[in-house]
Design a protein around this motif. Structure first.
Motif, short mmCIF file in Angstrom:
data_model
loop_
_atom_site.label_atom_id
_atom_site.label_comp_id
_atom_site.label_asym_id
_atom_site.label_seq_id
_atom_site.Cartn_x
_atom_site.Cartn_y
_atom_site.Cartn_z
N ARG A 1 0.85 -1.18 0.00
CA ARG A 1 0.00 0.00 0.00
C ARG A 1 0.90 1.24 0.00
NH1 ARG A 1 0.62 2.34 4.76
NH2 ARG A 1 1.09 1.08 6.62
N PRO A 2 0.40 2.41 -0.41
CA PRO A 2 1.20 3.64 -0.29
C PRO A 2 1.63 3.86 1.16
CG PRO A 2 -0.71 4.02 -1.68
CD PRO A 2 -0.88 2.65 -1.09
N GLY A 3 2.91 4.04 1.37
CA GLY A 3 3.45 4.15 2.72
C GLY A 3 3.90 2.84 3.30
N GLY A 4 3.62 1.73 2.60
CA GLY A 4 4.09 0.43 3.07
C GLY A 4 5.61 0.34 3.00
N VAL A 5 6.18 -0.58 3.78
CA VAL A 5 7.64 -0.62 3.96
C VAL A 5 8.19 -2.00 3.61
CG1 VAL A 5 9.54 -0.36 5.61
CG2 VAL A 5 7.54 1.16 5.74
N ALA A 6 9.29 -2.00 2.87
CA ALA A 6 10.06 -3.22 2.60
C ALA A 6 11.19 -3.31 3.61
CB ALA A 6 10.61 -3.20 1.18
N LEU A 7 11.27 -4.44 4.31
CA LEU A 7 12.30 -4.68 5.33
C LEU A 7 13.29 -5.70 4.78
CD1 LEU A 7 9.83 -5.08 8.34
CD2 LEU A 7 11.04 -3.00 7.63
N VAL A 8 14.57 -5.32 4.76
CA VAL A 8 15.61 -6.14 4.13
C VAL A 8 16.69 -6.47 5.15
CG1 VAL A 8 17.29 -6.31 2.25
CG2 VAL A 8 15.17 -4.99 1.92
N ARG A 9 17.09 -7.72 5.16
CA ARG A 9 18.28 -8.15 5.92
C ARG A 9 18.98 -9.19 5.08
NH1 ARG A 9 20.02 -8.05 11.45
NH2 ARG A 9 21.20 -9.88 12.08
N ASP A 10 20.31 -8.98 4.86
CA ASP A 10 21.01 -9.87 3.93
C ASP A 10 22.51 -9.84 4.21
OD1 ASP A 10 21.34 -11.61 1.70
OD2 ASP A 10 19.69 -10.59 0.67
N TYR A 11 23.24 -10.66 3.46
CA TYR A 11 24.70 -10.71 3.59
C TYR A 11 25.32 -9.43 3.06
CZ TYR A 11 23.82 -15.72 4.13
OH TYR A 11 23.36 -16.94 4.56
N GLY A 12 26.27 -8.86 3.81
CA GLY A 12 26.95 -7.65 3.39
C GLY A 12 28.30 -7.95 2.74
N ARG A 13 28.73 -7.04 1.89
CA ARG A 13 30.02 -7.20 1.21
C ARG A 13 31.14 -7.21 2.26
NH1 ARG A 13 34.28 -4.53 -1.42
NH2 ARG A 13 34.78 -5.49 -3.45
N GLY A 14 32.04 -8.18 2.12
CA GLY A 14 33.12 -8.34 3.08
C GLY A 14 32.81 -9.30 4.21
N ASP A 15 31.65 -9.95 4.15
CA ASP A 15 31.30 -10.95 5.15
C ASP A 15 32.25 -12.15 5.04
OD1 ASP A 15 29.62 -12.19 7.16
OD2 ASP A 15 28.85 -13.47 5.56
N LEU A 16 32.42 -12.85 6.16
CA LEU A 16 33.30 -14.02 6.17
C LEU A 16 32.91 -15.02 5.10
CD1 LEU A 16 35.44 -15.88 7.44
CD2 LEU A 16 33.68 -16.63 9.08
N ALA A 17 31.60 -15.21 4.87
CA ALA A 17 31.15 -16.17 3.86
C ALA A 17 31.65 -15.82 2.48
CB ALA A 17 29.62 -16.24 3.86
N GLN A 18 31.84 -14.54 2.20
CA GLN A 18 32.36 -14.12 0.90
C GLN A 18 33.88 -14.29 0.82
OE1 GLN A 18 31.73 -9.97 -0.04
NE2 GLN A 18 32.29 -10.23 -2.20
N VAL A 19 34.56 -13.87 1.86
CA VAL A 19 36.03 -13.88 1.84
C VAL A 19 36.58 -15.30 1.75
CG1 VAL A 19 38.09 -13.25 3.16
CG2 VAL A 19 36.14 -11.70 3.09
N ARG A 20 35.88 -16.27 2.34
CA ARG A 20 36.43 -17.62 2.38
C ARG A 20 36.08 -18.46 1.15
NH1 ARG A 20 32.80 -20.19 7.30
NH2 ARG A 20 30.84 -20.41 6.16
N PHE A 21 35.33 -17.91 0.19
CA PHE A 21 35.07 -18.66 -1.04
C PHE A 21 36.38 -18.98 -1.74
CE2 PHE A 21 30.47 -17.44 -1.30
CZ PHE A 21 29.99 -18.71 -1.57
N ALA A 22 36.54 -20.22 -2.14
CA ALA A 22 37.74 -20.67 -2.83
C ALA A 22 37.68 -20.28 -4.30
CB ALA A 22 37.89 -22.18 -2.70
N PRO A 23 38.82 -20.28 -5.00
CA PRO A 23 38.79 -20.10 -6.45
C PRO A 23 37.87 -21.13 -7.11
CG PRO A 23 41.04 -19.95 -5.63
CD PRO A 23 40.19 -20.39 -4.47
N GLY A 24 37.19 -20.70 -8.17
CA GLY A 24 36.27 -21.57 -8.87
C GLY A 24 34.82 -21.34 -8.50
N HIS A 25 34.56 -20.45 -7.54
CA HIS A 25 33.19 -20.14 -7.11
C HIS A 25 32.74 -18.74 -7.54
CE1 HIS A 25 32.51 -23.56 -4.24
NE2 HIS A 25 33.84 -23.60 -4.34
N TRP A 26 33.66 -17.95 -8.05
CA TRP A 26 33.37 -16.54 -8.34
C TRP A 26 32.69 -16.41 -9.70
CZ3 TRP A 26 37.03 -12.75 -10.95
CH2 TRP A 26 36.56 -11.42 -10.82
#
Length: 383
Positions: free
Chosen positions: A293-318
């Motif tokens: 509705r007008p004035g309704g709100v989207a609430l977002v929570r997600d992985y941020g850049r630089g998170d451990l899950a991103q840094v530890r990806f091995a070559p071949g996953h990018w």
């Protein structure tokens, strides 16, 4: 088995015995039944086989060679993140994220992962069922606008499970406008098996929840839960990147087919955009805007850049940029505050909040400190 075949052979040799034909026929019927059961079992195993990934050959090789993996050492990634957090200098982390010694996965496989996401998520939920994700009780504290006053005052207090009467059940799609009337309506995009929806319904008896997920397997697990029969929720399979003319299967329905226009007070996207090809993020925001509705709100929570899950990806996953593919074929995109703000502002939203949430998780068994980075945001639909 050898014993069974011996019995058949004995029956054949004793053809002069009384009723040898009946004995032989009975044994053959047993044999045929066992073969049929084995065939059904094999077909069941085939259905559980994971979709192929470009990493399949590498996984097979590692099973045969249990030596040290050539992957980037996770401990080195942890040390880099911890040093960066203590010094405030992000240069070393940015060097890891630059992937200068890595090549993106080939285009053929990228297309397969992005276009075939449903198959990978279906297999994920078939394997993990309802036991992988924990209920998101923290939503009571992180998004207090969804809670009644008594829960806002003490968001960490215990909340009982929903009590379900024997004659209760979920509404039909045709009944939604009537049953939603008078409630705080929440639309959960990427509901999985209900780990976000159910805690919200328990904590606020005035919420009516609409929930969708790309995976019909996940939606069915949600529907099989006893609390789904509370009469205050409705779940359906949906590809939120497509409209009504482009849904992947007949059991999928677009948001516009199920959710009345301008009827939703809050839409939640909890670790959802990270699982979607970034090329479709704006179309997802546009789809949500049409339901709020007008004035309704989207609430977002997600992985941020630089998170451990991103840094530890091995070559071949990018896959390029901040987009990666996990070993099971599911996507992982790591968000920036600037990127999220640009997406929602372009689709007619006002930014109320968009910031990084940095925390440190400690493994109680090993004492290892693991820096994590989330992005949390609130975007309000403008008139």
């Amino acid at each position: 088995s050898f014993r069974f075949l011996t019995s058949v052979g004995t029956a054949i040799m004793n053809l002069d015995a009384p009723c040898p034909g009946e004995e032989l026929a009975a044994l053959l019927r047993i044999y045929s039944s066992r073969c049929s059961q084995r065939g059904r079992s094999d077909r069941g195993r085939d259905r559980r086989r994971p979709p192929k990934t470009h990493l399949h050959a590498e996984l097979v090789r590692k099973r045969r060679d249990p030596g040290r993996s050539p992957k980037r050492n996770v401990q080195e990634a942890l040390a880099t993140l911890l040093a960066s957090a203590e010094s405030g200098d992000a240069a070393a982390v940015e060097q890891l994220l630059a992937r200068t010694s890595d090549e993106p996965v080939c285009e053929e496989w990228q297309v397969r992962y992005k276009a075939g996401a449903q198959a990978y998520w279906n297999h994920f939920y078939s394997e993990k069922t309802v036991n992988f994700f924990k209920d998101r009780h923290y939503l009571r504290e992180e998004f207090p606008e969804l809670m009644p006053d008594e829960v806002r005052a003490d968001p960490r207090s215990w909340v009982d499970n929903l009590e379900i009467a024997a004659n209760q059940g979920p509404p039909d799609a045709s009944e939604l406008p009537a049953v939603m009337d008078g409630h705080l309506v929440i639309l959960e995009i990427g509901c999985a098996v209900g780990n976000g929806l159910m805690p919200l319904l328990r904590a606020n008896p005035n919420i009516f929840g609409l929930a969708c997920d790309l995976s019909p397997v996940a939606v069915q697990f949600l529907k099989d839960k006893a609390e789904y029969r509370c009469g205050r929720c409705f779940a359906f399979p949906c590809d939120v990147t497509r409209d009504s003319g482009g849904q992947p299967t007949p059991e999928h329905h677009s948001l516009e087919e199920i959710v009345p226009k301008d009827s939703v007070d809050f839409a939640t996207l909890l670790f959802v955009l990270s699982a979607i090809d970034p090329a479709f993020h704006r179309s997802v925001a546009a789809q949500i805007r049409g339901r709020l509705r007008p004035g309704g709100v989207a609430l977002v929570r997600d992985y941020g850049r630089g998170d451990l899950a991103q840094v530890r990806f091995a070559p071949g996953h990018w896959l390029g940029g901040d987009l990666y593919v996990r070993g099971d074929g599911t996507l992982a995109h790591f968000q920036t505050t600037e990127g999220l703000t640009a997406i929602f502002n372009a689709e007619g939203f006002e930014t109320l909040e968009c910031s990084y949430r940095r925390t440190e998780v400690v493994n109680r068994g090993t004492g290892v400190r693991m820096p994590r980075v989330w992005v949390q945001a609130k975007f309000r639909r403008q008139e």
